[in-house]
Design a protein around this motif. Structure first.
Motif, short mmCIF file in Angstrom:
data_model
loop_
_atom_site.label_atom_id
_atom_site.label_comp_id
_atom_site.label_asym_id
_atom_site.label_seq_id
_atom_site.Cartn_x
_atom_site.Cartn_y
_atom_site.Cartn_z
N GLY A 42 0.82 -1.19 0.00
CA GLY A 42 0.00 0.00 0.00
C GLY A 42 0.86 1.25 0.00
N PRO B 44 -4.60 5.49 -6.38
CA PRO B 44 -5.81 5.04 -5.68
C PRO B 44 -6.97 5.99 -5.91
N VAL B 87 -6.92 -3.55 -7.20
CA VAL B 87 -6.48 -3.73 -5.81
C VAL B 87 -7.28 -2.77 -4.94
N PHE B 89 -7.78 -1.07 -1.18
CA PHE B 89 -7.11 -0.73 0.07
C PHE B 89 -8.11 -0.17 1.07
N GLY B 107 -3.48 -4.06 0.92
CA GLY B 107 -4.31 -4.23 -0.27
C GLY B 107 -4.76 -5.64 -0.53
#
Lengths: 115, 114
Positions: A42, B44, B87, B89, B107
């Motif tokens: 992340g 993101p 993905v 998160f 993730g």
């Protein structure tokens, strides 16, 4: 602009070289953030600007990393004496002041590869 | 230490089925959570958020559930589509310096099978 713009989209540099990564936030957004994302991970917080000042730089890994935002808009992340471990995608995000509860708008990132 | 993490690294679902992505957090003082979606080569993208005074919030085809007792939240995607492959998160916003710092988990990659 309509979104957060980051340039270049890709950067390959030799170990030991200096690099600059640029972020153009959404017009009017006073808060700007830099994150680093390694493969399969992340995003990791680096630094946060509110206007021209760095309100929180606790995520910068060491003194080779530095970021500026001189006019409260465009920001530049600077990395000196690059190392192979610096290879990652560097993400920039912006948000309106006091609007942290709406999440951020991220750019597409700069993929930095140190060879 | 403080962390926001996910239970599974990958999730594979059939197109049209519902997807559930789970996330655990360790900071009991956390009061605001966000789900982000990240497609390949992009940053993101905000999907949905929830505050700690809520236990459920719904958006378009997405629902976030928050269980503060066990420090767990989940993202439910209804009628999963190929475009949902990405993905995902979970993230926690922490107030710092007059603004907010977002702490991301590792993730979960969602694969949608046609």
């Amino acid at each position: 602009g309509a979104g957060v713009s980051q340039t270049p989209s890709n950067k390959v540099t030799e170990k030991g070289k200096y690099v600059e990564l640029r972020c153009d936030p959404i017009s009017g957004h006073t808060a700007l953030y830099w994150y680093r994302q390694s493969l399969g991970q992340g995003p990791e917080f680096l630094i946060y600007f509110q206007g021209t000042g760095a309100a929180d730089d606790s995520g910068l890994p060491n003194d080779r990393f530095f970021a500026v935002r001189p006019e409260g808009s465009v920001s530049t992340l600077k990395i000196q004496r690059t190392e192979r471990g610096d290879s990652a995608v560097y993400l920039c995000a912006s948000s309106p002041k006091d609007r942290g509860d709406y999440g951020y708008t991220f750019g597409s990132g700069t993929r930095l590869t140190v060879v | 230490g403080e962390s926001v993490g996910l239970h599974l690294p990958t999730l594979s679902v059939q197109e049209g089925d519902n997807s559930i992505i789970n996330c655990a957090y360790s900071n009991s003082a956390s009061d605001y959570f966000i789900w982000y979606k990240q497609e390949s080569g992009k940053g993101p993208q905000f999907i949905i958020d929830i505050r700690s005074n809520m236990d459920k919030r719904q958006g378009q085809r997405v629902t976030v559930l928050l269980n503060k007792t066990v420090k767990h939240l989940s993202l439910q995607i209804a009628a999963t589509q190929p475009g949902d492959s990405a993905v995902y998160f979970c993230a926690e916003n922490r107030a710092r310096g007059g603004g907010f710092k977002t702490i991301f988990g590792a993730g979960t990659r969602l694969f949608v099978k046609a």
